[in-house]
Design a protein around this motif. Structure first.
Motif, PDB file in Angstrom:
ATOM      1  N   LEU A 174      68.013 -77.918  -3.771  1.00 47.08           N
ATOM      2  CA  LEU A 174      67.862 -79.289  -3.256  1.00 47.08           C
ATOM      3  C   LEU A 174      69.078 -80.147  -3.624  1.00 47.08           C
ATOM      4  N   GLU A 175      69.648 -79.903  -4.796  1.00 48.02           N
ATOM      5  CA  GLU A 175      70.889 -80.618  -5.151  1.00 48.02           C
ATOM      6  C   GLU A 175      72.002 -80.284  -4.159  1.00 48.02           C
ATOM      7  N   CYS A 196      69.410 -80.203 -13.935  1.00 48.19           N
ATOM      8  CA  CYS A 196      69.653 -80.671 -12.555  1.00 48.19           C
ATOM      9  C   CYS A 196      69.902 -82.180 -12.557  1.00 48.19           C
ATOM     10  N   PRO A 197      71.053 -82.593 -13.117  1.00 47.49           N
ATOM     11  CA  PRO A 197      71.302 -84.033 -13.290  1.00 47.49           C
ATOM     12  C   PRO A 197      71.330 -84.814 -11.978  1.00 47.49           C
ATOM     13  N   LYS A 198      71.728 -84.140 -10.888  1.00 50.31           N
ATOM     14  CA  LYS A 198      71.819 -84.874  -9.613  1.00 50.31           C
ATOM     15  C   LYS A 198      70.433 -85.222  -9.066  1.00 50.31           C
ATOM     16  N   ILE A 199      69.448 -84.381  -9.376  1.00 47.56           N
ATOM     17  CA  ILE A 199      68.082 -84.679  -8.929  1.00 47.56           C
ATOM     18  C   ILE A 199      67.562 -85.914  -9.672  1.00 47.56           C
ATOM     19  N   ILE A 200      67.852 -85.986 -10.958  1.00 41.57           N
ATOM     20  CA  ILE A 200      67.383 -87.150 -11.733  1.00 41.57           C
ATOM     21  C   ILE A 200      68.123 -88.418 -11.290  1.00 41.57           C
ATOM     22  N   ALA A 201      69.424 -88.292 -11.048  1.00 44.18           N
ATOM     23  CA  ALA A 201      70.185 -89.466 -10.580  1.00 44.18           C
ATOM     24  C   ALA A 201      69.637 -89.944  -9.236  1.00 44.18           C
TER      25      ALA A 201
END
Lengths: 219, 219
Positions: A135-136, A179-184
């Motif tokens: 998903l990222e 998955c830092p981009k999902i949290i952002a």
């Protein structure tokens, strides 16, 4: 308009959250009726006799079932403002693809993490990380899945955020670390008042999960 | 128009049949490329890297994946003739509900009947009959699921007809005896040349199933 909109829901449902957000994005007033899932109401059984599941949207007495179908219905019925799906057929097919991916892949693995014993939950965690990485990739460097505007795929995914704390605790991992981009992206969605007001506190979902895990003898 | 349409498919696929029918209903020319599923082509892996599954429609170089999403794409892209989904949002939601029901419920049970041993296959048969009875209820006394015109739900379901003979033999039952309205509906669909030319002979699918069951040691 004289529109009557009733949402049959269960508060922690990520699927119900989709409908709440879509209705609010369109500026529609609705009444939410909370279901007690072990004792489903006669109304739910009448309105969704096939699946007997929430959410159900009842529009002027007529039921619409299955959350992604409901979101598309809302978008097509009130098409004069706040488009949720893109109008271009190819972009629309892409949005449907990713929302379908979330339903096919993510929900199962979420259930494994919170309702299974440690070994299965461990495998579930690995799979969840893989799914979030895919998903990222789909998100890329766009603020939202569809581009500059919050839309259909964001609505399909953001309800899961209510459960993130429970997943992290049960799976003993940090989604942000993996998955830092999902949290952002999730934080970006939550900056929208409609989204933050549509989701329940992750700590409340966490408490529900912990209580139920005790009942199941999982802890 | 200079449109290039390539369908990556595997001939007995009920999902691929949906795309064939939708393309023909719109009067579109396309090239079908047969995939060898144990040795998927680099093109399939490139065009559907997420699921790596057929069918994939490649329209002017761009892939669309997942059969129901492809059918909706075709309907929205070539919206000037032969509408496949109704235009009314509520009727559209109902059509999506039943197509989704077919995907959620029917495919699994089909696989159980043809690829499992007798006890599981027996349970699968009972479930298949239940599913067909629910679909008979949805069909009611209409000629097609959407009413007078052949459309989306018919397209979603009719590809399974290629497999009916195999289901009946493996499950030791007669679909016509149990669910006569489904068979009458299927025969009505097959009177359409587009449908009958899009489906392969059920005996050919039966032979494929029997050969593969031998390899699996099921008979």
């Amino acid at each position: 308009m004289g529109e009557e909109l009733i949402l049959l829901n269960f508060w922690p449902s990520m699927f119900g959250a989709r409908v709440r957000i879509a209705l609010k994005e369109k500026g529609l007033n609705y009444e939410e009726k909370e279901e007690d899932l072990p004792n489903k109401s006669p109304l739910l059984l009448e309105m969704n006799p096939v699946h007997k599941k929430i959410p159900v949207l009842i529009h002027n007495g007529k039921p619409i079932c299955e959350s992604l179908i409901i979101v598309q219905y809302i978008d097509e019925m009130w098409n004069d403002k706040a488009p949720l799906l893109p109008s271009d057929p190819y972009a629309k097919a892409q949005a449907r693809f990713w929302a379908d991916y979330i339903d096919q892949k993510l929900y199962n693995v979420c259930s494994i993490i919170v309702w299974k014993k440690s070994k299965e939950a461990e495998e579930g965690k690995e799979e969840m990380i893989e799914i979030f990485k895919v998903l990222e990739g789909a998100l890329g460097y766009k603020p939202y899945f569809g581009g500059e505007a919050f839309g259909y795929v964001d609505i399909a995914l953001i309800g899961f955020y209510m459960w993130f704390h429970a997943y992290e605790t049960c799976g003993n991992f940090s989604i942000e670390a993996e998955c830092p981009k999902i949290i952002a992206w999730a934080k970006r969605c939550l900056e929208r008042e409609i989204v933050s007001k549509s989701l329940h506190d992750p700590n409340k979902v966490y408490d529900l999960v912990m209580n139920f895990r005790k009942k199941l003898g999982l802890d």
